[in-house]
Motif scaffolding. Structure first.
Motif, PDB file in Angstrom:
ATOM      1  N   ASP A  37       0.827  -1.215   0.000  1.00 43.35           N
ATOM      2  CA  ASP A  37       0.000   0.000   0.000  1.00 43.35           C
ATOM      3  C   ASP A  37       0.859   1.261   0.000  1.00 43.35           C
ATOM      4  OD1 ASP A  37      -2.247  -1.586   0.050  1.00 43.35           O
ATOM      5  OD2 ASP A  37      -2.451  -1.528   2.226  1.00 43.35           O
ATOM      6  N   ASN A  56      -1.530  -8.875  -1.163  1.00 43.57           N
ATOM      7  CA  ASN A  56      -2.745  -8.417  -1.847  1.00 43.57           C
ATOM      8  C   ASN A  56      -3.559  -9.606  -2.369  1.00 43.57           C
ATOM      9  OD1 ASN A  56      -1.998  -5.659  -1.533  1.00 43.57           O
ATOM     10  ND2 ASN A  56      -0.622  -5.860  -3.288  1.00 43.57           N
ATOM     11  N   GLU A  59      -5.134 -11.421   0.595  1.00 41.01           N
ATOM     12  CA  GLU A  59      -6.309 -10.704   1.107  1.00 41.01           C
ATOM     13  C   GLU A  59      -7.510 -10.878   0.183  1.00 41.01           C
ATOM     14  OE1 GLU A  59      -7.567  -6.106   2.248  1.00 41.01           O
ATOM     15  OE2 GLU A  59      -5.452  -6.713   2.220  1.00 41.01           O
ATOM     16  N   VAL A  60      -7.255 -10.873  -1.110  1.00 41.39           N
ATOM     17  CA  VAL A  60      -8.347 -11.061  -2.069  1.00 41.39           C
ATOM     18  C   VAL A  60      -8.954 -12.444  -1.939  1.00 41.39           C
ATOM     19  CG1 VAL A  60      -8.803 -11.372  -4.535  1.00 41.39           C
ATOM     20  CG2 VAL A  60      -7.585  -9.347  -3.749  1.00 41.39           C
ATOM     21  N   TYR A 235     -16.458  -6.573  -4.029  1.00 40.03           N
ATOM     22  CA  TYR A 235     -15.144  -6.357  -3.417  1.00 40.03           C
ATOM     23  C   TYR A 235     -14.566  -4.995  -3.806  1.00 40.03           C
ATOM     24  CZ  TYR A 235     -10.384  -7.279  -1.848  1.00 40.03           C
ATOM     25  OH  TYR A 235      -9.170  -7.207  -1.211  1.00 40.03           O
ATOM     26  N   SER A 242      -7.403   1.559  -3.510  1.00 38.19           N
ATOM     27  CA  SER A 242      -6.404   0.499  -3.295  1.00 38.19           C
ATOM     28  C   SER A 242      -6.191  -0.250  -4.595  1.00 38.19           C
ATOM     29  CB  SER A 242      -6.871  -0.445  -2.174  1.00 38.19           C
ATOM     30  OG  SER A 242      -7.074   0.240  -0.974  1.00 38.19           O
ATOM     31  N   ASN A 244      -3.638  -1.668  -5.864  1.00 37.65           N
ATOM     32  CA  ASN A 244      -2.893  -2.924  -5.815  1.00 37.65           C
ATOM     33  C   ASN A 244      -3.832  -4.105  -5.535  1.00 37.65           C
ATOM     34  OD1 ASN A 244      -3.424  -1.843  -3.307  1.00 37.65           O
ATOM     35  ND2 ASN A 244      -1.475  -2.482  -2.391  1.00 37.65           N
ATOM     36  N   LYS A 245      -4.817  -3.912  -4.674  1.00 38.75           N
ATOM     37  CA  LYS A 245      -5.776  -4.986  -4.397  1.00 38.75           C
ATOM     38  C   LYS A 245      -6.772  -5.143  -5.547  1.00 38.75           C
ATOM     39  CE  LYS A 245      -5.469  -4.411   0.605  1.00 38.75           C
ATOM     40  NZ  LYS A 245      -4.414  -3.402   0.521  1.00 38.75           N
TER      41      LYS A 245
END
Length: 278
Positions: A37, A56, A59-60, A235, A242, A244-245
């Motif tokens: 982040d 990332n 988390e996804v 999501y 964010s 990157n996510k």
């Protein structure tokens, strides 16, 4: 004899530059998804990540609730695979009958399927939803397989019928002389010869079903069987900037369909070339 000239060198440079332009979005996609982040906010978009950060993706893949990406991924795979299997089976059988029949009704039916391709599917969304809800097809994976099969069957029949008309009947006649039934002739002789058409149908239908958001949102809304595009919608809606996510979930959604395309691209190119030749 081939001669390497200045014009050839210019063409090669041009193709390399064109390839770089097309691959640039994938570069930004992968590099951003692998940044933390803090690094996303402080580093340049062109810069490579200082260290590979797979948090990332973790988390996804561990998101729950409406944003459950793993569940959406499994449902999308099941729905896409089931729809492709039915489209290949029903489309090939129907296209074969239409192409081989000499009666007038076969041409009329063929044009009816052609009209069904031209008409927008959204025109029938409301009556289709009412009918699907009445017979219990909404909110289930099997219901979505049936719905997508019905929606894309005209396209499958159109493609198969075109290929069957370009295929001679010599192999079928030889198999009949050897004592093979119509069913054996079709599944053992004719259908294997239609592998380019099968690849074309599988890839086109797979891309449509896999990326479809509207139909899944309508017919699976409120159920636990949502597909990957719907899970991505929920999501990404919970994120602000964010990237990157967001890019990580985009990569996760691309991998299965990209792998399937790489597996079937040879048949797809053969089918496309056969269609152009025909």
């Amino acid at each position: 004899m081939f001669r390497y000239t200045k014009l050839t060198a210019l063409r090669e440079v041009g193709f390399w530059l064109l390839a770089i332009v097309f691959l640039a979005p994938f570069y930004f996609l992968v590099t951003t998804a692998l940044k933390s982040d803090e690094e996303v906010l402080t580093s340049s978009n062109l810069a490579l990540p200082t260290s590979l950060d797979f948090s990332n993706f973790l988390e996804v893949l561990t998101a729950q609730g409406n944003s459950n990406v793993v569940l959406g991924l499994v449902n999308s795979i099941l729905i896409t695979a089931g729809a492709i299997a039915l489209l290949v089976l029903l489309g090939s059988l129907t296209g074969y009958v239409i192409a081989r029949s000499t009666r007038r009704w076969s041409r009329a039916v063929y044009y009816l399927f052609l009209i069904a391709i031209v008409l927008p599917t959204q025109l029938g969304t409301v009556p289709l939803y009412i009918g699907a809800r009445t017979i219990g097809l909404t909110g289930s994976v099997w219901g979505m397989i049936v719905l997508y099969t019905g929606m894309l069957l005209p396209l499958s029949i159109f493609l198969y019928a075109g290929f069957f008309r370009g295929l001679g009947t010599e192999y079928e006649e030889a198999a009949t002389i050897d004592g093979a039934s119509r069913t054996q002739t079709f599944f053992r002789i004719v259908l294997p010869l239609m592998s380019p058409a099968t690849g074309t149908v599988a890839i086109l239908a797979g891309l449509i079903v896999w990326n479809d958001f509207f139909t899944s949102l309508i017919f699976l809304g409120g159920s636990a069987n949502q597909t990957l595009p719907v899970a991505m919608y929920y999501y990404i809606g919970s994120l602000v900037s964010s990237w990157n996510k967001i890019f990580a979930i985009v990569i996760v959604s691309m991998i299965p369909i990209l792998a399937f395309y790489l597996f079937a691209q040879k048949r797809f190119i053969q089918g496309f070339a056969g269609g152009l030749k025909g």
